[in-house]
Design an enzyme around this catalytic site. Structure first.
Site, PDB file in Angstrom:
ATOM      1  N   TYR A 170       0.900  -1.357  -0.133  1.00 27.04           N
ATOM      2  CA  TYR A 170       0.387   0.633  -0.127  1.00 27.04           C
ATOM      3  C   TYR A 170       0.854   0.949   0.028  1.00 27.04           C
ATOM      4  O   TYR A 170       0.438   2.489   0.127  1.00 27.04           O
ATOM      5  CB  TYR A 170      -0.939   0.017   0.814  1.00 27.04           C
ATOM      6  CG  TYR A 170      -2.004  -0.904   1.669  1.00 27.04           C
ATOM      7  CD1 TYR A 170      -3.117  -0.803   0.406  1.00 27.04           C
ATOM      8  CD2 TYR A 170      -1.667  -2.526   2.172  1.00 27.04           C
ATOM      9  CE1 TYR A 170      -3.566  -1.928   0.948  1.00 27.04           C
ATOM     10  CE2 TYR A 170      -2.939  -3.126   2.016  1.00 27.04           C
ATOM     11  CZ  TYR A 170      -3.337  -3.241   1.443  1.00 27.04           C
ATOM     12  OH  TYR A 170      -4.570  -4.250   1.215  1.00 27.04           O
ATOM     13  N   HIS A 186      -4.753   6.505  -1.559  1.00 30.76           N
ATOM     14  CA  HIS A 186      -4.748   6.110   0.207  1.00 30.76           C
ATOM     15  C   HIS A 186      -4.255   6.278   1.161  1.00 30.76           C
ATOM     16  O   HIS A 186      -5.022   6.431   1.842  1.00 30.76           O
ATOM     17  CB  HIS A 186      -5.877   4.885   0.243  1.00 30.76           C
ATOM     18  CG  HIS A 186      -7.533   4.466   0.632  1.00 30.76           C
ATOM     19  ND1 HIS A 186      -8.159   5.907   0.877  1.00 30.76           N
ATOM     20  CD2 HIS A 186      -7.648   3.329   1.139  1.00 30.76           C
ATOM     21  CE1 HIS A 186      -9.562   4.850   1.424  1.00 30.76           C
ATOM     22  NE2 HIS A 186      -9.237   3.694   1.886  1.00 30.76           N
ATOM     23  N   TYR A 230      -4.914  -0.528   9.529  1.00 32.07           N
ATOM     24  CA  TYR A 230      -5.945  -0.666   7.888  1.00 32.07           C
ATOM     25  C   TYR A 230      -6.772   0.309   8.546  1.00 32.07           C
ATOM     26  O   TYR A 230      -7.243   0.602   8.937  1.00 32.07           O
ATOM     27  CB  TYR A 230      -6.633  -1.709   7.906  1.00 32.07           C
ATOM     28  CG  TYR A 230      -5.489  -2.732   7.523  1.00 32.07           C
ATOM     29  CD1 TYR A 230      -4.540  -2.972   6.552  1.00 32.07           C
ATOM     30  CD2 TYR A 230      -4.836  -3.598   7.902  1.00 32.07           C
ATOM     31  CE1 TYR A 230      -4.260  -3.940   6.091  1.00 32.07           C
ATOM     32  CE2 TYR A 230      -3.600  -5.229   7.774  1.00 32.07           C
ATOM     33  CZ  TYR A 230      -3.172  -4.831   6.455  1.00 32.07           C
ATOM     34  OH  TYR A 230      -2.134  -5.720   6.635  1.00 32.07           O
ATOM     35  N   ASN A 235     -10.203   0.732   7.695  1.00 34.14           N
ATOM     36  CA  ASN A 235     -10.951   0.928   7.656  1.00 34.14           C
ATOM     37  C   ASN A 235     -11.657   0.476   9.622  1.00 34.14           C
ATOM     38  O   ASN A 235     -12.538   0.605   9.778  1.00 34.14           O
ATOM     39  CB  ASN A 235     -12.189  -0.160   6.673  1.00 34.14           C
ATOM     40  CG  ASN A 235     -11.840   0.223   5.887  1.00 34.14           C
ATOM     41  OD1 ASN A 235     -11.792   1.157   4.916  1.00 34.14           O
ATOM     42  ND2 ASN A 235     -12.349  -1.448   5.381  1.00 34.14           N
ATOM     43  N   ASP A 238      -7.176  11.149   2.421  1.00 41.51           N
ATOM     44  CA  ASP A 238      -7.051  11.354   1.054  1.00 41.51           C
ATOM     45  C   ASP A 238      -8.846  11.434   0.933  1.00 41.51           C
ATOM     46  O   ASP A 238      -9.874  11.827   1.772  1.00 41.51           O
ATOM     47  CB  ASP A 238      -6.978  10.023   0.096  1.00 41.51           C
ATOM     48  CG  ASP A 238      -7.494   9.112   0.913  1.00 41.51           C
ATOM     49  OD1 ASP A 238      -7.463   8.425   1.797  1.00 41.51           O
ATOM     50  OD2 ASP A 238      -8.304   8.472  -0.064  1.00 41.51           O
ATOM     51  N   ASN A 251     -13.932   5.146   4.783  1.00 43.46           N
ATOM     52  CA  ASN A 251     -14.413   4.368   6.286  1.00 43.46           C
ATOM     53  C   ASN A 251     -13.142   4.355   7.413  1.00 43.46           C
ATOM     54  O   ASN A 251     -13.230   4.287   8.404  1.00 43.46           O
ATOM     55  CB  ASN A 251     -14.177   2.927   5.796  1.00 43.46           C
ATOM     56  CG  ASN A 251     -15.040   2.503   4.246  1.00 43.46           C
ATOM     57  OD1 ASN A 251     -16.496   2.818   4.948  1.00 43.46           O
ATOM     58  ND2 ASN A 251     -14.848   1.784   3.978  1.00 43.46           N
TER      59      ASN A 251
END
Length: 185
Positions: free
Chosen positions: A14, A19, A64, A66, A91, A112
């Site tokens: 990632y 994101h 993460y 979320n 973001d 989220n």
């Protein structure tokens, strides 16, 4: 003490995706203010820096996107911080790449990470630095867009957005919302 939280997803797969604009921005702040030690605590990587003589906790939740709210809530409890003491950098699809917007509270725009923080803190009222990533082209799914690394000119815009956000967050701590919005929005 104040806390600047950058949102993103942990792991090399990632790194530098749209994101992870929050992580990239916090890394720029850490570099600018010479954070020399990152540690793992409360489900986040944290570093302490001095900004205009005040101690500021930099945080990158490692749970993460979320579920970012859990580490944010734990850090607030550990450092006795209220939502008014935090700035969240994330973001934002509805803002053009290379630009930022600073605001306090408001809607969550389907993000989220923000939903998770609002759920855990039981409020939407905290400062936000929103890094524009724009909308995906054509029919590309949003998830594919936000989890991709920008290419060529889009990369330059992404870096510019993170750099502006890295200037805006410390400025916000020192000068307040109105002056920061006048300068950066």
């Amino acid at each position: 003490m104040k806390m600047i939280v950058g949102l993103g997803n942990p792991g090399d797969e990632y790194a530098h995706t749209r994101h992870n604009a929050g992580f990239d921005t916090v890394d720029l702040i850490a570099e600018e203010y010479r954070a020399n030690y990152w540690k793992s605590e409360c489900g986040a990587l944290t570093a302490k820096v001095k900004i205009d003589g005040e101690e500021v906790l930099l945080a990158k939740p490692q749970s993460y996107m979320n579920t970012s709210g859990g580490p944010v809530k734990q850090l607030c409890a550990a450092y006795k911080l209220t939502p008014n003491d935090i700035v969240v950098i994330h973001d934002e699809l509805d803002i053009d790449p290379g630009t930022i917007r600073v605001k306090f509270g408001g809607g969550l725009a389907g993000h989220n990470g923000l939903k998770s923080i609002a759920d855990k803190l039981q409020t939407k009222d905290w400062a936000r630095v929103r890094v524009g990533i724009g909308r995906p082209p054509g029919r590309m799914p949003v998830v594919d867009w936000v989890l991709s690394v920008p290419k060529k000119e889009a990369w330059d815009d992404f870096v510019q957005g993170a750099q502006r956000a890295a200037e805006a967050a410390p400025f916000l701590l020192k000068n307040g919302l109105e002056k920061t919005q006048q300068k950066f929005n």
